[in-house]
Design a protein around this motif. Sequence first.
Motif, PDB file in Angstrom:
ATOM      1  N   ASP A 105      18.974  46.464  87.554  1.00 15.11           N
ATOM      2  CA  ASP A 105      19.917  47.313  88.284  1.00 15.11           C
ATOM      3  C   ASP A 105      20.817  47.970  87.239  1.00 15.11           C
ATOM      4  N   PRO A 106      20.263  48.940  86.469  1.00 16.48           N
ATOM      5  CA  PRO A 106      20.945  49.427  85.264  1.00 16.48           C
ATOM      6  C   PRO A 106      22.266  50.155  85.508  1.00 16.48           C
ATOM      7  N   GLY A 107      22.659  50.346  86.772  1.00 15.54           N
ATOM      8  CA  GLY A 107      23.968  50.940  87.047  1.00 15.54           C
ATOM      9  C   GLY A 107      25.089  49.928  86.965  1.00 15.54           C
ATOM     10  N   THR A 108      24.770  48.669  86.715  1.00 21.06           N
ATOM     11  CA  THR A 108      25.811  47.644  86.594  1.00 21.06           C
ATOM     12  C   THR A 108      25.714  46.954  85.242  1.00 21.06           C
ATOM     13  N   TYR A 109      26.859  46.480  84.794  1.00 16.42           N
ATOM     14  CA  TYR A 109      26.925  45.794  83.505  1.00 16.42           C
ATOM     15  C   TYR A 109      26.223  44.435  83.540  1.00 16.42           C
ATOM     16  N   THR A 142      24.410  32.038  84.102  1.00 17.19           N
ATOM     17  CA  THR A 142      24.666  33.414  84.554  1.00 17.19           C
ATOM     18  C   THR A 142      25.346  33.406  85.913  1.00 17.19           C
ATOM     19  N   ALA A 143      26.431  34.167  86.016  1.00 19.91           N
ATOM     20  CA  ALA A 143      27.229  34.168  87.235  1.00 19.91           C
ATOM     21  C   ALA A 143      27.565  35.597  87.655  1.00 19.91           C
ATOM     22  N   ILE A 144      28.168  35.706  88.823  1.00 15.94           N
ATOM     23  CA  ILE A 144      28.538  37.007  89.380  1.00 15.94           C
ATOM     24  C   ILE A 144      30.061  37.152  89.309  1.00 15.94           C
ATOM     25  N   ALA A 145      30.509  38.331  88.887  1.00 13.09           N
ATOM     26  CA  ALA A 145      31.948  38.598  88.821  1.00 13.09           C
ATOM     27  C   ALA A 145      32.234  39.861  89.620  1.00 13.09           C
ATOM     28  N   SER A 146      33.512  40.214  89.723  1.00  9.57           N
ATOM     29  CA  SER A 146      33.837  41.497  90.353  1.00  9.57           C
ATOM     30  C   SER A 146      34.332  42.456  89.262  1.00  9.57           C
ATOM     31  N   ASP A 147      35.619  42.527  89.031  1.00  7.56           N
ATOM     32  CA  ASP A 147      36.185  43.502  88.087  1.00  7.56           C
ATOM     33  C   ASP A 147      35.744  43.234  86.631  1.00  7.56           C
ATOM     34  N   PRO A 148      35.030  44.186  86.009  1.00  3.40           N
ATOM     35  CA  PRO A 148      34.533  43.939  84.643  1.00  3.40           C
ATOM     36  C   PRO A 148      35.642  43.694  83.626  1.00  3.40           C
ATOM     37  N   GLN A 149      36.733  44.454  83.706  1.00  4.65           N
ATOM     38  CA  GLN A 149      37.799  44.304  82.704  1.00  4.65           C
ATOM     39  C   GLN A 149      38.482  42.940  82.818  1.00  4.65           C
ATOM     40  N   LYS A 150      38.736  42.500  84.044  1.00  6.95           N
ATOM     41  CA  LYS A 150      39.373  41.180  84.225  1.00  6.95           C
ATOM     42  C   LYS A 150      38.468  40.074  83.696  1.00  6.95           C
ATOM     43  N   ASN A 151      37.163  40.239  83.954  1.00  6.19           N
ATOM     44  CA  ASN A 151      36.193  39.253  83.484  1.00  6.19           C
ATOM     45  C   ASN A 151      36.183  39.215  81.954  1.00  6.19           C
ATOM     46  N   LEU A 152      36.117  40.391  81.347  1.00  2.00           N
ATOM     47  CA  LEU A 152      36.099  40.494  79.884  1.00  2.00           C
ATOM     48  C   LEU A 152      37.370  39.891  79.275  1.00  2.00           C
ATOM     49  N   ASP A 153      38.517  40.217  79.850  1.00  5.92           N
ATOM     50  CA  ASP A 153      39.786  39.723  79.310  1.00  5.92           C
ATOM     51  C   ASP A 153      39.901  38.205  79.431  1.00  5.92           C
ATOM     52  N   PHE A 154      39.489  37.665  80.566  1.00 10.32           N
ATOM     53  CA  PHE A 154      39.627  36.225  80.756  1.00 10.32           C
ATOM     54  C   PHE A 154      38.780  35.442  79.740  1.00 10.32           C
ATOM     55  N   TYR A 155      37.534  35.835  79.595  1.00 10.32           N
ATOM     56  CA  TYR A 155      36.652  35.030  78.739  1.00 10.32           C
ATOM     57  C   TYR A 155      36.904  35.243  77.249  1.00 10.32           C
ATOM     58  N   THR A 156      37.373  36.438  76.858  1.00 12.88           N
ATOM     59  CA  THR A 156      37.660  36.639  75.435  1.00 12.88           C
ATOM     60  C   THR A 156      39.091  36.243  75.089  1.00 12.88           C
ATOM     61  N   PRO A 195      29.021  41.808  86.480  1.00 11.66           N
ATOM     62  CA  PRO A 195      30.251  42.204  87.164  1.00 11.66           C
ATOM     63  C   PRO A 195      29.967  43.369  88.123  1.00 11.66           C
ATOM     64  N   TRP A 196      30.064  43.080  89.407  1.00 13.84           N
ATOM     65  CA  TRP A 196      29.904  44.112  90.429  1.00 13.84           C
ATOM     66  C   TRP A 196      31.299  44.389  90.967  1.00 13.84           C
ATOM     67  N   PRO A 197      31.884  45.570  90.650  1.00 12.82           N
ATOM     68  CA  PRO A 197      33.300  45.807  90.949  1.00 12.82           C
ATOM     69  C   PRO A 197      33.703  45.516  92.391  1.00 12.82           C
ATOM     70  N   HIS A 198      32.807  45.745  93.347  1.00  7.19           N
ATOM     71  CA  HIS A 198      33.220  45.555  94.738  1.00  7.19           C
ATOM     72  C   HIS A 198      32.600  44.316  95.370  1.00  7.19           C
ATOM     73  N   ALA A 199      32.094  43.416  94.552  1.00  8.13           N
ATOM     74  CA  ALA A 199      31.445  42.212  95.103  1.00  8.13           C
ATOM     75  C   ALA A 199      32.441  41.378  95.905  1.00  8.13           C
ATOM     76  N   ALA A 200      32.007  40.958  97.095  1.00 12.63           N
ATOM     77  CA  ALA A 200      32.825  40.030  97.884  1.00 12.63           C
ATOM     78  C   ALA A 200      32.741  38.662  97.236  1.00 12.63           C
ATOM     79  N   ARG A 201      33.789  37.892  97.413  1.00 12.11           N
ATOM     80  CA  ARG A 201      33.808  36.564  96.821  1.00 12.11           C
ATOM     81  C   ARG A 201      32.800  35.646  97.528  1.00 12.11           C
ATOM     82  N   GLY A 202      32.061  34.865  96.751  1.00 16.69           N
ATOM     83  CA  GLY A 202      31.132  33.903  97.340  1.00 16.69           C
ATOM     84  C   GLY A 202      31.832  32.589  97.589  1.00 16.69           C
ATOM     85  N   HIS A 203      31.134  31.651  98.223  1.00 13.66           N
ATOM     86  CA  HIS A 203      31.666  30.294  98.197  1.00 13.66           C
ATOM     87  C   HIS A 203      30.558  29.300  97.923  1.00 13.66           C
TER      88      HIS A 203
END
Length: 327
Positions: A42-46, A12-26, A65-73
Motif C-alpha cells: 500500500d505504497p501511499g502509506t509509510y 510490526t504494529a499500526i500507528a496513526s499520526d506519523p510524526q507523533k510515532n516518529l517523535d515518541f520512538y526516537t 502509520p495510517w493518519p486516520h486509523a481508528a484505535r484498536g483494542h
Amino acid sequence: MLSPVVGLHHVTAIASDPQKNLDFYTRVLGLRFVKRTVNFDDPGTYHFYFGDDAGSPGTILTFFPWPHAARGHAGAGEVTKTAFSVPAASFEYWHEMLTDQGILVEETEKRFDERVLTFPDPDGMKIEIAAHGDAGPVNAPRFASVPPEHAIRGLFGVTLLEQKADETAGILSLMGFQKTGQEGSRLRFSAPGHALGNHIDLIVDPKAKFGRSGAGSVHHIAFRAQDDAAQKEWRQEISKHLDVTPVMDRTYFHSIYFREPGGVLFELATDPPGFALDEPIESLGEELRIPQWLEAKRSFIEQRLAPIVLHKSVPPIELQTEAGATV
Ligand code: ZN
C-alpha cells in the motif's frame, strides 16, 4: 538439523499520526529511525523502522502509520505487550525519565527475573521496559538523548493473549521455544541462548474476547532465520502443521508468514541483507527509500505522504496527545 531460531527479528504494529510515532520512538525511547519507506502492499502509506544504531535483527519495531486509523483494542489471538530489554541498573533511569514526561507508567517489581515498566505509546500500544541482569552489550543509537549505558538493547520479548495454550505452545516448541516458567496465568517460553527477543509469554484466559485491530495494535511478530537456506528448511518444517506463505521479498529481509493456532500472525524473516542495503549507515532513515519497482512512481508516492521531520541529537520534547495534554 535445522538452524535454530534464536529470537524475534522484529515486531510490526499500526500507528496513526506519523510524526507523533516518529517523535515518541526516537526522542522518548531513544531508538534510531533506521528506515523511512512505504508499505510495499500500500505504497501511499509509510512504513517506519526503529532499532539500534544499525537496525540489527532483534532490535526492530516497525509501524504502519495510517493518519486516520481508528484505535484498536487488544484481545485474544493478539500481542498485548511488546517489551524492550535494558540492564537491571537502568530501571530507575527509565522510571524517572518516563514519569518526568508525564507518561503513565505501571511498575511490576518482579516478573520472573526482571522488573518491568508498562506504559502506552501515543496510540495506546502497550510498551514494556524489562530491566534484568542479562541485558548484554548495546549498539546505542547515535542521535539519541538516552545515555548509552541506559539505551534500549533491543527486544526482550512479547506477551500474547490466548484462549488456550496447547497448540500455540506446540508451534513455539517446534521453533525451539520451550516452556521455562509460569507465574499465574503467564507461561514463559524461551529460546536457548541470550539473543534479543528470546522470550514469548502467553497469558492464557479461556474467556478472553477477540480484539479489534487498529492504531495501537500489533500486526505481527517476526522471528529470525539465519539466511535464505535456513528459512527454506523452516518453511518445509512449519508447512507440515500450518499454512505458510511463499517467500516474500521485503528488501531488507526475506519473509514467510503463518498464523499460529491461537490467531497471532507469525513471520520468519532472514537476518540478511539488512538496512544498510540502500543507504549509508551514517544517514539511515533520513530520506525516503522505496524499492526499485516503485521508483517510477516516486513523485506520486511522495505527494501522498504527510511530511515528517526527523529530529536528531536533541533532548526529548514534550509530546502532545490528541486531547492536548502532554504525555
Ligand atoms: Zn514483518
